[in-house]
Design a protein around this motif. Structure first.
Motif, PDB file in Angstrom:
ATOM      1  N   LYS A 265      30.900  65.573  52.088  1.00  0.00           N
ATOM      2  CA  LYS A 265      31.552  64.536  51.292  1.00  0.00           C
ATOM      3  C   LYS A 265      32.178  65.083  50.013  1.00  0.00           C
ATOM      4  O   LYS A 265      32.506  64.335  49.103  1.00  0.00           O
ATOM      5  CB  LYS A 265      30.560  63.400  51.009  1.00  0.00           C
ATOM      6  CG  LYS A 265      30.188  62.627  52.286  1.00  0.00           C
ATOM      7  CD  LYS A 265      29.062  61.641  52.066  1.00  0.00           C
ATOM      8  CE  LYS A 265      28.719  60.926  53.374  1.00  0.00           C
ATOM      9  NZ  LYS A 265      27.442  60.184  53.278  1.00  0.00           N
ATOM     10  N   ILE A 266      32.305  66.418  49.940  1.00  0.00           N
ATOM     11  CA  ILE A 266      33.095  67.007  48.854  1.00  0.00           C
ATOM     12  C   ILE A 266      34.574  66.698  49.096  1.00  0.00           C
ATOM     13  O   ILE A 266      35.332  66.430  48.170  1.00  0.00           O
ATOM     14  CB  ILE A 266      32.955  68.554  48.833  1.00  0.00           C
ATOM     15  CG1 ILE A 266      31.512  69.004  48.603  1.00  0.00           C
ATOM     16  CG2 ILE A 266      33.872  69.161  47.785  1.00  0.00           C
ATOM     17  CD1 ILE A 266      31.319  70.512  48.808  1.00  0.00           C
ATOM     18  N   PHE A 267      34.944  66.754  50.349  1.00  0.00           N
ATOM     19  CA  PHE A 267      36.355  66.884  50.696  1.00  0.00           C
ATOM     20  C   PHE A 267      37.075  65.550  50.610  1.00  0.00           C
ATOM     21  O   PHE A 267      36.490  64.493  50.758  1.00  0.00           O
ATOM     22  CB  PHE A 267      36.466  67.497  52.100  1.00  0.00           C
ATOM     23  CG  PHE A 267      35.422  68.539  52.332  1.00  0.00           C
ATOM     24  CD1 PHE A 267      35.292  69.595  51.431  1.00  0.00           C
ATOM     25  CD2 PHE A 267      34.522  68.438  53.367  1.00  0.00           C
ATOM     26  CE1 PHE A 267      34.283  70.536  51.594  1.00  0.00           C
ATOM     27  CE2 PHE A 267      33.523  69.384  53.537  1.00  0.00           C
ATOM     28  CZ  PHE A 267      33.394  70.428  52.652  1.00  0.00           C
ATOM     29  N   ILE A 268      38.374  65.646  50.401  1.00  0.00           N
ATOM     30  CA  ILE A 268      39.197  64.449  50.374  1.00  0.00           C
ATOM     31  C   ILE A 268      39.738  64.279  51.795  1.00  0.00           C
ATOM     32  O   ILE A 268      40.383  65.166  52.355  1.00  0.00           O
ATOM     33  CB  ILE A 268      40.338  64.572  49.332  1.00  0.00           C
ATOM     34  CG1 ILE A 268      39.769  64.506  47.903  1.00  0.00           C
ATOM     35  CG2 ILE A 268      41.304  63.415  49.477  1.00  0.00           C
ATOM     36  CD1 ILE A 268      38.945  65.622  47.423  1.00  0.00           C
ATOM     37  N   TYR A 269      39.411  63.136  52.358  1.00  0.00           N
ATOM     38  CA  TYR A 269      39.715  62.888  53.772  1.00  0.00           C
ATOM     39  C   TYR A 269      40.879  61.910  53.921  1.00  0.00           C
ATOM     40  O   TYR A 269      41.152  61.097  53.039  1.00  0.00           O
ATOM     41  CB  TYR A 269      38.497  62.278  54.456  1.00  0.00           C
ATOM     42  CG  TYR A 269      37.367  63.236  54.748  1.00  0.00           C
ATOM     43  CD1 TYR A 269      37.332  63.963  55.932  1.00  0.00           C
ATOM     44  CD2 TYR A 269      36.312  63.393  53.848  1.00  0.00           C
ATOM     45  CE1 TYR A 269      36.276  64.814  56.227  1.00  0.00           C
ATOM     46  CE2 TYR A 269      35.255  64.245  54.127  1.00  0.00           C
ATOM     47  CZ  TYR A 269      35.239  64.956  55.320  1.00  0.00           C
ATOM     48  OH  TYR A 269      34.197  65.799  55.603  1.00  0.00           O
ATOM     49  N   ALA A 270      41.462  61.974  55.108  1.00  0.00           N
ATOM     50  CA  ALA A 270      42.605  61.113  55.399  1.00  0.00           C
ATOM     51  C   ALA A 270      42.234  59.633  55.343  1.00  0.00           C
ATOM     52  O   ALA A 270      42.997  58.816  54.812  1.00  0.00           O
ATOM     53  CB  ALA A 270      43.142  61.453  56.795  1.00  0.00           C
ATOM     54  N   GLU A 271      41.075  59.283  55.887  1.00  0.00           N
ATOM     55  CA  GLU A 271      40.769  57.860  56.058  1.00  0.00           C
ATOM     56  C   GLU A 271      40.740  57.122  54.724  1.00  0.00           C
ATOM     57  O   GLU A 271      41.242  56.000  54.596  1.00  0.00           O
ATOM     58  CB  GLU A 271      39.433  57.685  56.789  1.00  0.00           C
ATOM     59  CG  GLU A 271      39.464  58.144  58.247  1.00  0.00           C
ATOM     60  CD  GLU A 271      39.050  59.598  58.395  1.00  0.00           C
ATOM     61  OE1 GLU A 271      39.018  60.326  57.369  1.00  0.00           O
ATOM     62  OE2 GLU A 271      38.767  60.021  59.541  1.00  0.00           O
ATOM     63  N   GLU A 272      40.120  57.747  53.698  1.00  0.00           N
ATOM     64  CA  GLU A 272      40.036  57.057  52.410  1.00  0.00           C
ATOM     65  C   GLU A 272      41.423  56.931  51.778  1.00  0.00           C
ATOM     66  O   GLU A 272      41.742  55.916  51.141  1.00  0.00           O
ATOM     67  CB  GLU A 272      39.057  57.779  51.469  1.00  0.00           C
ATOM     68  CG  GLU A 272      39.379  59.246  51.214  1.00  0.00           C
ATOM     69  CD  GLU A 272      38.162  60.036  50.719  1.00  0.00           C
ATOM     70  OE1 GLU A 272      37.107  59.437  50.456  1.00  0.00           O
ATOM     71  OE2 GLU A 272      38.270  61.271  50.591  1.00  0.00           O
ATOM     72  N   CYS A 273      42.239  57.954  51.991  1.00  0.00           N
ATOM     73  CA  CYS A 273      43.612  57.889  51.464  1.00  0.00           C
ATOM     74  C   CYS A 273      44.395  56.776  52.159  1.00  0.00           C
ATOM     75  O   CYS A 273      45.146  56.033  51.514  1.00  0.00           O
ATOM     76  CB  CYS A 273      44.326  59.228  51.664  1.00  0.00           C
ATOM     77  SG  CYS A 273      43.596  60.580  50.721  1.00  0.00           S
ATOM     78  N   VAL A 274      44.214  56.671  53.464  1.00  0.00           N
ATOM     79  CA  VAL A 274      44.936  55.640  54.216  1.00  0.00           C
ATOM     80  C   VAL A 274      44.500  54.254  53.736  1.00  0.00           C
ATOM     81  O   VAL A 274      45.346  53.353  53.559  1.00  0.00           O
ATOM     82  CB  VAL A 274      44.699  55.810  55.736  1.00  0.00           C
ATOM     83  CG1 VAL A 274      45.202  54.588  56.499  1.00  0.00           C
ATOM     84  CG2 VAL A 274      45.405  57.077  56.235  1.00  0.00           C
ATOM     85  N   CYS A 275      43.206  54.064  53.517  1.00  0.00           N
ATOM     86  CA  CYS A 275      42.738  52.751  53.033  1.00  0.00           C
ATOM     87  C   CYS A 275      43.404  52.400  51.708  1.00  0.00           C
ATOM     88  O   CYS A 275      43.823  51.254  51.490  1.00  0.00           O
ATOM     89  CB  CYS A 275      41.208  52.741  52.872  1.00  0.00           C
ATOM     90  SG  CYS A 275      40.328  52.656  54.440  1.00  0.00           S
ATOM     91  N   LEU A 276      43.510  53.387  50.825  1.00  0.00           N
ATOM     92  CA  LEU A 276      44.102  53.119  49.512  1.00  0.00           C
ATOM     93  C   LEU A 276      45.597  52.852  49.634  1.00  0.00           C
ATOM     94  O   LEU A 276      46.120  51.878  49.071  1.00  0.00           O
ATOM     95  CB  LEU A 276      43.843  54.313  48.582  1.00  0.00           C
ATOM     96  CG  LEU A 276      44.173  54.099  47.117  1.00  0.00           C
ATOM     97  CD1 LEU A 276      43.278  53.017  46.516  1.00  0.00           C
ATOM     98  CD2 LEU A 276      44.021  55.398  46.337  1.00  0.00           C
TER      99      LEU A 276
END
Lengths: 787, 264
Positions: free
Chosen positions: A257-268
């Motif tokens: 959970k360090i990394f910045i993932y696609a899914e959270e970016c897509v939600c935003l």
């Protein structure tokens, strides 16, 4: 040591809410009007995306919108980045393929996020996702690490699937020493691929406030400020000051959970585009497919020694699997967190390491508990043990002969790092004594009388923690500084609020940091509350990974407390009508030296907020922030001894004794430290005996996509551990601490694997499944005879 | 999961009528396989008929020289039944090794047998103890029940009401669990029955089967050494990422020998 101060076994503040089900995780948060996202994921490992037809899904009940990679590209949204630019041989720049937040034109692993469906309910989103028609043209899947560089391109523009060819150390000196050696031990070794499996799956809620222009992202992050920086500066979804990232209670990360993932970016992104807050919670299947995996190295290495067993050189060639895209810190793991650790605890004078990082059609690979250091330790400690067996030496004594001695510190290794302190022989001796190493032959004989094969194995690990001096990591290509911030705020009534830029996802910061503050400021532990995980609440910080929270974040807080004390000293001097130079501070009391005149810190704080009688030139209030940039890495080290019994007829391995002696420097809460070691040991044992991520080499399907096939360690897989510590205080941080979060996972695999090798007489690869051990015992001929 | 009609009948007759009238109905016993399958959207029945409230299917009774276990009796109930422990302790011990406590408290013997997962434990007991599968319409001998991977002699609309286990002189089950799932990678049940020694293997092949060579080898007495001389052919055994057929063949032998040792 006070009852709740540094060194005390204090029960954890956070456990009441966790144990009673009152934790507040991302999925516990519900934003009014929120919709739900479901991701359409590639069923193929490698395919061109010819067309994505969203019409039927868009028309399905409850659907608010369906977005694809083409929509992302059309909107000009940036991609995910790898934040560490590793420079390869000859100054060659790292080659990072584009990593869009929804795959465009090509899908690169099974589980790659191709489209998102947003609907009123989760079920509606999932139902509609089945109506999204993706026209794929399948391409050959690149799965096998050894042949990946000669296979089809994962990223069309990147030749030979090669991210970088990196080197470290003195090749000429190493080759010369290998040529002159009395004995050279050479091994080929695989560090098996792991899937992190945090108890809480990843989750996110993206929210856009059309009134204020503010974006909020609730997410399962170990480093919310870094997420905010990457999402604003690189993905470009919101200006940094208009983006709040909240990582509330997070149920385990282990790096994933360090990394910045696609899914959270897509939600935003989609929350603004579709005008609705959007929640996504990964199903466990998605966690298996799309969380960043760990490890996955193939290595050939040689250790040279002279006639008396002194190591003279180490040469290493590693191929590291990066997966289909470069995850946030992926490039640094097999280089600066691996190659730089290859000296281990030994005075090997010449070391040369080459690492080829390659793309494959598998999930991205990035840091996982230990990150590079378990790979280095497994390699070194397997080599040393193998060398001892090949030359008929006692493995403990061969290690002892080569240890860096206390008088050698600070010790400059041939692979860049400079160890500040340690006493490796101290934990070696303690561990051998606790494990009754000398009594092993008798136990082996007794086991043999019961038909069991008994083996003993050692591991002397070192790791670099407390990431990291900003100038050093900057010179090595890191995109950020790795300092940490802490803020200490007294309330009028003398209660203490402590804000850290680090993040707790199970480690117990709320307890440990409160203990540090109780000792520093003499405030009662119950009057201290630690806050973390909200970019609008806490000072900018770099987050938690690499066992850095206490060494870097705790040091920032300690320095902030010192600022409080200095300000308090001025106020106390004024109130006591004495010179500042004559004011001592201890146990929460400012005292005029040599007198019984004193003011408690509570009285001083009250005066700071109600400054009726107060120094004229001093600001009111009692709140201080400190930023701390470490002068060096910290270097926890230890010795682990594992003893096993093997059943010859099934190959079943039982761990009968596991002794871990660690030097973590100063220990704030021994109970928490023991818990961290226990968990790390279980994780390391999982890697060594049970866990293995397997992709089908032809199709690229993940064959271990559930707990039916991916074996996590359970309570009955691990023994009761014998855990203790020795202490050499870190020389360069104010608390003398080194970090304990990863040690267990770093040190334990080689101890266990060496014990198995000792029992069965030959090396077995990880995970040492019963079948592999059985084959090792009986030889392939026996296995064939049984067919 | 996809939407479906959910029914909770209180009699076997009602359950069968519901099944008959459903477009694509599915009987659900403990749901330990069906629910995960539904959650993964791998099945889309029109109706799910939950047998959980049919009292006549639950319970363990003694009937002459047999122990009769109702089809909806949970593994946990079998594992802890004083009657089973007293009359067929090997069966109670086997049930105690199934899954984990949660599975044992939901999963049922009828559901397990009807599903006939190749790595399930109960086929070992049913075959070794020469049990009879009693359905709503007939009695099926153990040797006629298991037909292949996930395949049994049951008709599409047939429901297991009970399993009748003749009490053996003694019996024992030894299992090598898959480290991940803890299903049987290979399990061996050995029983001394009125008809002689019976050896049943589960987990290793497409479905449970009797190892007749071992039975013959043990006819002269329960001597573990009698197993040593046997050869297990790997040809028809399962092979997957957890274990090769050759390793399973070895386990068949080792588990059988251990079961015999437990009885000797």
């Amino acid at each position: 040591m006070t009852e709740h101060g540094i060194g005390a076994r204090v029960a954890r503040k956070e456990d009441k809410r966790f144990i009673t089900g009152h934790g507040r995780y991302t999925d516990d948060i519900n934003v009014p009007g929120q919709a739900y996202a479901f991701f359409v994921r590639s069923p193929l490992a490698h395919a061109r995306i010819n067309r994505v037809d969203t019409a039927a899904a868009t028309a399905a009940p409850g659907v608010i919108g369906v977005l694809t990679g083409a929509d992302v590209a059309a909107a000009g949204v940036g991609g995910l980045i790898c934040g560490w630019a590793v420079t390869g041989k000859g100054g060659a720049a790292m080659k990072a393929g584009a990593h869009p937040i929804l795959a465009h034109q090509k899908a690169r692993y099974v589980g790659d996020h191709v489209a998102v469906v947003v609907a009123r309910t989760y079920t509606q989103a999932r139902d509609a996702a089945e109506l999204v028609e993706v026209d794929y043209a399948e391409l050959p899947a690149v799965i096998d690490l050894a042949t990946a560089r000669d296979a089809t391109s994962v990223h069309d523009e990147i030749e030979r699937n090669t991210v970088y060819e990196w080197e470290l150390g003195d090749q000429a000196a190493t080759d010369a020493a290998l040529g002159n050696a009395a004995h050279v031990t050479t091994i080929e070794i695989t560090n098996n691929r792991l899937i992190p499996n945090a108890m809480e799956p990843r989750a996110a809620i993206g929210q856009y406030d059309v009134g204020t222009g503010q974006h909020t992202l609730y997410t399962t992050s170990q480093n919310p400020h870094v997420a905010r920086l990457v999402i604003s500066a690189f993905v470009g979804l919101a200006a940094e000051h208009q983006l709040r990232v909240v990582a509330p209670d997070v149920g385990g990360g282990f790096g994933s959970k360090i990394f910045i993932y696609a899914e959270e970016c897509v939600c935003l992104w989609a929350s603004k585009k579709l005008g609705v807050p959007i929640k996504w919670v990964a199903e466990r299947t998605e966690s298996f497919l799309a969380d960043a995996h760990g490890r996955d190295h193939v290595t050939k290495a040689s250790l040279a020694m002279d006639a008396d067993g002194t190591f003279t050189a180490l040469k290493v060639h590693t191929t590291a699997n990066m997966g289909a895209y470069l995850s946030t810190f992926a490039s640094s793991v097999p280089t600066y967190l691996y190659g730089t650790l290859l000296a281990g605890q030994y005075k090997t004078p010449a070391i040369y390491c080459e690492v080829d990082a390659v793309y494959t059609n598998t999930a991205p690979v990035d840091a996982y508990r230990g990150a590079g250091r378990p790979e280095a330790t497994y390699l070194i400690e397997t080599l040393v043990e193998t060398a001892a067996r090949e030359t008929g030496r006692d493995p403990a004594e061969l290690r002892r002969r080569n240890l860096i001695q206390p008088g050698d510190f600070p010790y400059q290794t041939p692979v860049a790092l400079a160890y500040d302190t340690g006493n490796y022989e101290a934990h070696l001796d303690t561990a051998l004594e606790l494990a009754d190493y000398n009594g092993f032959p008798a136990r082996k004989a007794e086991a043999a009388s019961r038909g069991k094969l008994r083996g003993i194995g050692l591991s002397c690990y070192i790791e670099a923690c407390g990431l990291a001096p900003s100038q050093v990591v900057g010179s090595l290509g890191a995109g950020v500084g790795l300092w940490e911030a802490g803020k200490v705020r007294f309330s009028v009534t003398g209660k203490l609020q402590v804000f850290t830029g680090s993040h707790s996802h199970g480690q117990g910061h709320e307890t440990t940091f409160a203990q540090v503050m109780a000792s520093k400021l003499g405030v009662h532990y119950d009057d201290i509350e630690v806050f973390h995980g909200d970019t609008d609440q806490t000072p900018m910080g770099m987050g938690t990974y690499g066992s850095r929270s206490l060494a870097v974040g705790g040091s920032a807080l300690a320095n902030a407390a010192d600022k409080i004390i200095e300000k308090g000293r001025r106020i106390a001097a004024h109130l006591l009508e004495a010179s500042e130079r004559d004011i001592d501070f201890a146990n929460g009391r400012f005292t005029v030296r040599g007198t019984n005149r004193e003011k408690t810190i509570g009285e001083v704080v009250f005066a700071a907020y109600v400054p009726h009688n107060y120094p004229e030139d001093l600001e009111p209030g009692m709140e201080e922030t400190a930023f701390y940039d470490p002068a060096n890495f910290t270097f926890p080290a230890g010795t682990y001894v594992c003893e096993v019994e093997v059943e010859p007829d099934t190959g079943t391995v039982e761990i009968v004794k596991f002794t871990a002696v660690d030097d973590f420097g100063k220990v704030v809460n021994p109970m928490i430290v023991e818990g961290q070691v226990h968990g790390g040991l279980a994780q390391g044992i999982g890697q060594a005996m049970l866990e293995n991520a397997v992709y089908d080499p032809a199709s690229g399907q993940l064959l271990t996509g559930s707990y039916m096939d991916y074996c996590m360690p359970r309570a009955d897989d691990v023994p009761s551990f014998d855990v203790s510590t020795t202490e050499t205080a870190c020389t360069h941080n104010p608390l003398g601490v080194k970090g304990c979060g990863e040690a267990g996972a770093i040190g334990s695999p080689p101890a266990l694997m060496n014990a198995i090798a000792d029992a069965v007489g030959t090396r077995v690869s990880m995970p040492a499944t019963p079948e592999k051990v059985w084959q090792a015992i009986h030889g392939s001929a026996v296995a064939q005879a049984a067919e | 999961m996809y939407a479906f009609n959910y029914h909770r009948p209180s009699t076997v007759q009602e359950a069968l009528l519901l099944l008959k009238s459903a477009e694509d109905g599915k009987l659900m016993a403990g749901g330990q396989t069906l629910i995960p399958t539904l959650k993964q959207r791998l099945a889309q029945p029109s109706d799910v008929i939950d047998l959980g409230r049919i009292k006549e299917l639950v319970g363990i009774t003694e009937d002459g020289d047999a122990v009769v276990v109702g089809g909806m009796t949970t593994h946990g109930a079998v594992a802890t039944s004083p009657l089973v422990e007293a009359r067929i302790p090997g069966l109670a011990a086997l049930a105690h090794l199934i899954g984990d406590p949660q599975v044992r408290h939901r999963g049922t013997i009828g559901g397990s047998l009807a599903n006939n997962d190749p790595s399930s434990d109960y086929p070992g007991a049913v075959l070794a103890l020469d049990a009879t599968i009693v359905t709503d319409r007939r009695k099926i001998a153990a040797d006629d029940f298991f037909e292949g991977m996930f395949d049994t002699a049951l008709e599409e609309d047939e429901l297991i009401t009970s399993v009748r286990f003749p009490v053996p002189a003694k019996s024992a089950y030894r299992k090598f669990p898959n480290p991940a799932s803890r299903y049987a990678m290979a399990g061996a049940m050995v029983a001394v029955t009125v008809g002689g020694v019976r050896v049943a293997i589960t987990g290793a092949g497409p479905c449970g089967y009797r190892w007749t060579e071992a039975e013959q080898a043990l006819e002269g007495g329960l001597d573990p050494a009698a197993i040593d001389g046997l050869t297990v052919a790997a040809d028809d055994l399962n092979s997957d990422i957890h274990a090769s057929a050759a390793y399973r063949a070895n386990l068949v032998k080792v588990m059988t020998k251990r079961a015999v040792e437990a009885l000797a």
